[in-house]
Write a protein that holds these residues in place. Structure first.
Motif, PDB file in Angstrom:
ATOM      1  N   ALA A 273      62.540  87.397  63.785  1.00 25.74           N
ATOM      2  CA  ALA A 273      61.984  86.624  64.765  1.00 25.74           C
ATOM      3  C   ALA A 273      60.730  87.543  65.185  1.00 25.74           C
ATOM      4  O   ALA A 273      59.604  86.481  65.605  1.00 25.74           O
ATOM      5  CB  ALA A 273      63.126  86.871  66.001  1.00 25.74           C
ATOM      6  N   LEU A 274      60.469  88.545  65.253  1.00 24.58           N
ATOM      7  CA  LEU A 274      59.224  89.132  65.967  1.00 24.58           C
ATOM      8  C   LEU A 274      58.059  89.010  64.953  1.00 24.58           C
ATOM      9  O   LEU A 274      57.018  88.878  65.073  1.00 24.58           O
ATOM     10  CB  LEU A 274      59.331  90.582  66.480  1.00 24.58           C
ATOM     11  CG  LEU A 274      58.254  91.228  66.966  1.00 24.58           C
ATOM     12  CD1 LEU A 274      57.522  90.676  68.067  1.00 24.58           C
ATOM     13  CD2 LEU A 274      58.675  92.707  67.335  1.00 24.58           C
ATOM     14  N   GLY A 275      58.588  89.167  63.403  1.00 26.52           N
ATOM     15  CA  GLY A 275      57.683  89.109  62.389  1.00 26.52           C
ATOM     16  C   GLY A 275      57.127  87.722  62.316  1.00 26.52           C
ATOM     17  O   GLY A 275      55.879  87.481  62.137  1.00 26.52           O
ATOM     18  N   ALA A 276      58.001  86.803  62.508  1.00 29.86           N
ATOM     19  CA  ALA A 276      57.744  85.342  62.259  1.00 29.86           C
ATOM     20  C   ALA A 276      56.625  84.876  63.674  1.00 29.86           C
ATOM     21  O   ALA A 276      55.689  84.189  63.501  1.00 29.86           O
ATOM     22  CB  ALA A 276      58.780  84.494  62.326  1.00 29.86           C
ATOM     23  N   LEU A 277      56.975  85.623  64.789  1.00 32.23           N
ATOM     24  CA  LEU A 277      56.007  85.246  66.020  1.00 32.23           C
ATOM     25  C   LEU A 277      54.837  85.730  65.731  1.00 32.23           C
ATOM     26  O   LEU A 277      53.563  85.204  66.112  1.00 32.23           O
ATOM     27  CB  LEU A 277      56.795  85.933  67.058  1.00 32.23           C
ATOM     28  CG  LEU A 277      56.025  85.813  68.467  1.00 32.23           C
ATOM     29  CD1 LEU A 277      55.771  84.175  68.783  1.00 32.23           C
ATOM     30  CD2 LEU A 277      56.758  86.649  69.551  1.00 32.23           C
ATOM     31  N   LEU A 278      54.709  87.079  65.066  1.00 34.28           N
ATOM     32  CA  LEU A 278      53.537  87.713  64.789  1.00 34.28           C
ATOM     33  C   LEU A 278      52.534  86.823  64.060  1.00 34.28           C
ATOM     34  O   LEU A 278      51.291  86.417  64.065  1.00 34.28           O
ATOM     35  CB  LEU A 278      53.428  89.100  64.456  1.00 34.28           C
ATOM     36  CG  LEU A 278      54.084  90.165  65.246  1.00 34.28           C
ATOM     37  CD1 LEU A 278      54.106  91.385  64.669  1.00 34.28           C
ATOM     38  CD2 LEU A 278      52.989  90.199  66.320  1.00 34.28           C
ATOM     39  N   LEU A 279      53.247  86.315  62.943  1.00 30.56           N
ATOM     40  CA  LEU A 279      52.553  85.554  61.832  1.00 30.56           C
ATOM     41  C   LEU A 279      51.739  84.127  62.542  1.00 30.56           C
ATOM     42  O   LEU A 279      50.798  83.833  62.418  1.00 30.56           O
ATOM     43  CB  LEU A 279      53.506  85.290  60.876  1.00 30.56           C
ATOM     44  CG  LEU A 279      52.870  84.503  59.486  1.00 30.56           C
ATOM     45  CD1 LEU A 279      52.126  85.350  58.777  1.00 30.56           C
ATOM     46  CD2 LEU A 279      54.280  84.103  58.482  1.00 30.56           C
ATOM     47  N   THR A 280      52.821  83.408  63.314  1.00 28.05           N
ATOM     48  CA  THR A 280      52.589  82.316  63.883  1.00 28.05           C
ATOM     49  C   THR A 280      51.417  82.666  64.987  1.00 28.05           C
ATOM     50  O   THR A 280      50.600  81.646  65.196  1.00 28.05           O
ATOM     51  CB  THR A 280      53.761  81.710  64.476  1.00 28.05           C
ATOM     52  OG1 THR A 280      54.947  81.558  63.659  1.00 28.05           O
ATOM     53  CG2 THR A 280      53.388  80.373  65.201  1.00 28.05           C
TER      54      THR A 280
ATOM     55  N   TRP B 151      48.858  84.409  64.801  1.00 25.44           N
ATOM     56  CA  TRP B 151      47.725  84.476  63.804  1.00 25.44           C
ATOM     57  C   TRP B 151      47.240  82.972  63.809  1.00 25.44           C
ATOM     58  O   TRP B 151      46.046  82.672  63.755  1.00 25.44           O
ATOM     59  CB  TRP B 151      48.063  85.390  62.448  1.00 25.44           C
ATOM     60  CG  TRP B 151      46.694  85.186  61.604  1.00 25.44           C
ATOM     61  CD1 TRP B 151      45.503  85.380  61.828  1.00 25.44           C
ATOM     62  CD2 TRP B 151      47.164  84.836  60.202  1.00 25.44           C
ATOM     63  NE1 TRP B 151      44.700  85.328  60.602  1.00 25.44           N
ATOM     64  CE2 TRP B 151      45.648  85.029  59.551  1.00 25.44           C
ATOM     65  CE3 TRP B 151      47.937  84.456  59.348  1.00 25.44           C
ATOM     66  CZ2 TRP B 151      45.504  84.652  58.587  1.00 25.44           C
ATOM     67  CZ3 TRP B 151      47.620  84.284  58.163  1.00 25.44           C
ATOM     68  CH2 TRP B 151      46.429  84.380  57.699  1.00 25.44           C
ATOM     69  N   ASP B 152      48.035  82.194  63.430  1.00 25.73           N
ATOM     70  CA  ASP B 152      47.768  80.628  63.143  1.00 25.73           C
ATOM     71  C   ASP B 152      47.151  80.105  64.348  1.00 25.73           C
ATOM     72  O   ASP B 152      46.293  79.047  64.307  1.00 25.73           O
ATOM     73  CB  ASP B 152      49.061  79.969  62.777  1.00 25.73           C
ATOM     74  CG  ASP B 152      48.588  78.377  62.319  1.00 25.73           C
ATOM     75  OD1 ASP B 152      47.809  78.506  61.284  1.00 25.73           O
ATOM     76  OD2 ASP B 152      49.098  77.653  62.731  1.00 25.73           O
TER      77      ASP B 152
ATOM     78  N   SER C  64      46.834  83.911  71.184  1.00 26.84           N
ATOM     79  CA  SER C  64      46.931  84.741  69.815  1.00 26.84           C
ATOM     80  C   SER C  64      46.981  86.104  70.161  1.00 26.84           C
ATOM     81  O   SER C  64      47.581  87.148  69.571  1.00 26.84           O
ATOM     82  CB  SER C  64      45.884  84.409  69.072  1.00 26.84           C
ATOM     83  OG  SER C  64      46.087  84.948  67.568  1.00 26.84           O
ATOM     84  N   ILE C  65      46.359  86.599  71.143  1.00 26.54           N
ATOM     85  CA  ILE C  65      46.068  88.000  71.608  1.00 26.54           C
ATOM     86  C   ILE C  65      47.247  88.386  72.085  1.00 26.54           C
ATOM     87  O   ILE C  65      47.870  89.481  71.961  1.00 26.54           O
ATOM     88  CB  ILE C  65      44.890  88.255  72.623  1.00 26.54           C
ATOM     89  CG1 ILE C  65      43.576  87.869  71.725  1.00 26.54           C
ATOM     90  CG2 ILE C  65      44.683  89.606  73.131  1.00 26.54           C
ATOM     91  CD1 ILE C  65      42.419  87.846  72.797  1.00 26.54           C
ATOM     92  N   CYS C  66      47.918  87.552  73.184  1.00 24.34           N
ATOM     93  CA  CYS C  66      49.182  88.022  73.948  1.00 24.34           C
ATOM     94  C   CYS C  66      50.341  88.207  72.961  1.00 24.34           C
ATOM     95  O   CYS C  66      51.208  88.871  72.969  1.00 24.34           O
ATOM     96  CB  CYS C  66      49.172  86.950  75.061  1.00 24.34           C
ATOM     97  SG  CYS C  66      47.984  87.159  76.233  1.00 24.34           S
ATOM     98  N   LEU C  67      50.333  87.088  72.081  1.00 26.99           N
ATOM     99  CA  LEU C  67      51.606  87.044  71.266  1.00 26.99           C
ATOM    100  C   LEU C  67      51.434  87.828  69.849  1.00 26.99           C
ATOM    101  O   LEU C  67      52.560  87.897  69.180  1.00 26.99           O
ATOM    102  CB  LEU C  67      51.963  85.651  70.947  1.00 26.99           C
ATOM    103  CG  LEU C  67      52.173  84.747  72.185  1.00 26.99           C
ATOM    104  CD1 LEU C  67      52.435  83.320  71.963  1.00 26.99           C
ATOM    105  CD2 LEU C  67      53.557  85.154  72.895  1.00 26.99           C
TER     106      LEU C  67
END
Length: 313
Positions: free
Chosen positions: A160-167, A169-170, A264-267
């Motif tokens: 969940a956290l990995g997918a959030l970091l990736l998103t 960035w988008d 993007s910075i916050c998430l």
């Protein structure tokens, strides 16, 4: 091992330099064609080549750096068990997306990112999913391990956290690559979220979670306990790629794009820093392994990967 570390560093530096060069070209040079016209013939050809192939080079170097990093710390088998699902599933998602509009919305790739698979998706795109996906996933897993989270929480939370970091960035990548005067892809439908359809974000979350989930199953008996020094490379890759999109978005688009940049910075950026910092706090008292121990650990067939220290700090 030392040769691998050296080559990994070379690829990382090359990735950063290629990113900076491409950023300068997009932000400073292309908007001022008189600068290009004043270059000598050789300079103009070099600039044309860099604009045509620079995106390919920076993505390949990033992918190679992360592939070496993953192989060195966890072994080739585990590195491949992340890379293959990430590349195959993201390529499939992109091919379906460019053909049907699911799961990202209707869009198409333009030129500048290399040969297109089936004439639709540049071959570099699945590589970027791999290296950024691994970067996000390993930061998430290492951080959750550092706070001694339950094994099931490390796995589910890592996805969940990995997918959030990736998103996250988008949030800066998509505006920079699709809405500036020099785009690399374009949406064929009006997007309510700063020019992007909301399903593009859910597509990113879903695709990232899918291949991270497969990797989590394949790595199910692998303990991911890393020190801060061992997370320097993933953090650097994440920040460099964030900066690339953020600088283009903020300098070439209007002021309302501060909103997705701050999101993007916050998430993404702040959680990535936090996960990197936590790893040091949890494992600072552990004794570093010698180079021979590192090599022995990486080549072992045991199901658990012990904490290892990077050779080069």
């Amino acid at each position: 091992m030392k040769q691998l570390v050296t080559f990994e560093r070379i690829c990382l530096v090359g990735h950063i330099v290629a990113t900076a060069f491409g950023l300068a070209g997009l932000v400073l040079v292309l908007p001022h064609p008189e600068f290009i016209l004043n270059l000598p013939g050789f300079g103009q050809k070099a600039f044309q080549w860099s604009m045509a192939g620079g995106g390919v080079v920076y993505i390949i170097l990033g992918a190679v750096a992360i592939a070496i990093y993953a192989s060195r710390l966890f072994g080739l088998r585990r590195a491949l068990s992340f890379a293959i699902p990430a590349i195959v599933l993201s390529a499939s998602s992109e091919l379906i997306g460019t053909s049907t509009g699911f799961p990202f919305g209707h869009y198409q790739y333009l030129s500048g990112l290399g040969y297109k698979i089936a004439g639709l998706v540049p071959f570099t795109i699945p590589l970027s999913w791999f290296y950024m996906g691994f970067t996000c996933w390993i930061l998430a897993r290492a951080g959750l391990s550092a706070i001694a989270a339950a094994p099931w929480l490390q796995k589910i939370g890592g996805i969940a956290l990995g997918a959030l970091l990736l998103t996250a960035w988008d949030f800066v990548l998509d505006p920079a690559m699709s809405q500036t005067p020099f785009p690399f892809w374009e949406f064929q439908e009006a997007g309510a979220f700063f020019g992007m359809p909301y399903r593009n974000l859910s597509g990113w979350l879903g695709t990232g979670a899918l291949f991270m989930g497969v990797a989590t199953v394949l790595w199910q008996k692998t303990e991911i306990t890393l020190k801060r020094a061992q997370l320097n490379l993933p953090l650097a890759v994440y920040l460099v790629n964030f900066a690339f999109g953020a600088v283009i978005t903020l300098t070439m688009l209007d002021s309302r794009f501060w909103i997705p940049t701050v999101l993007s910075i916050c998430l993404g950026v702040l959680p990535a820093f936090g996960l990197w910092w936590i790893a040091r706090h949890r494992h600072a008292s552990q004794t570093p392994l010698s180079e021979d121990e590192i090599m022995e650990t990486n080549s072992a067939s045991a199901t658990t990967v012990a904490p290892v220290e990077m050779v080069a700090k």
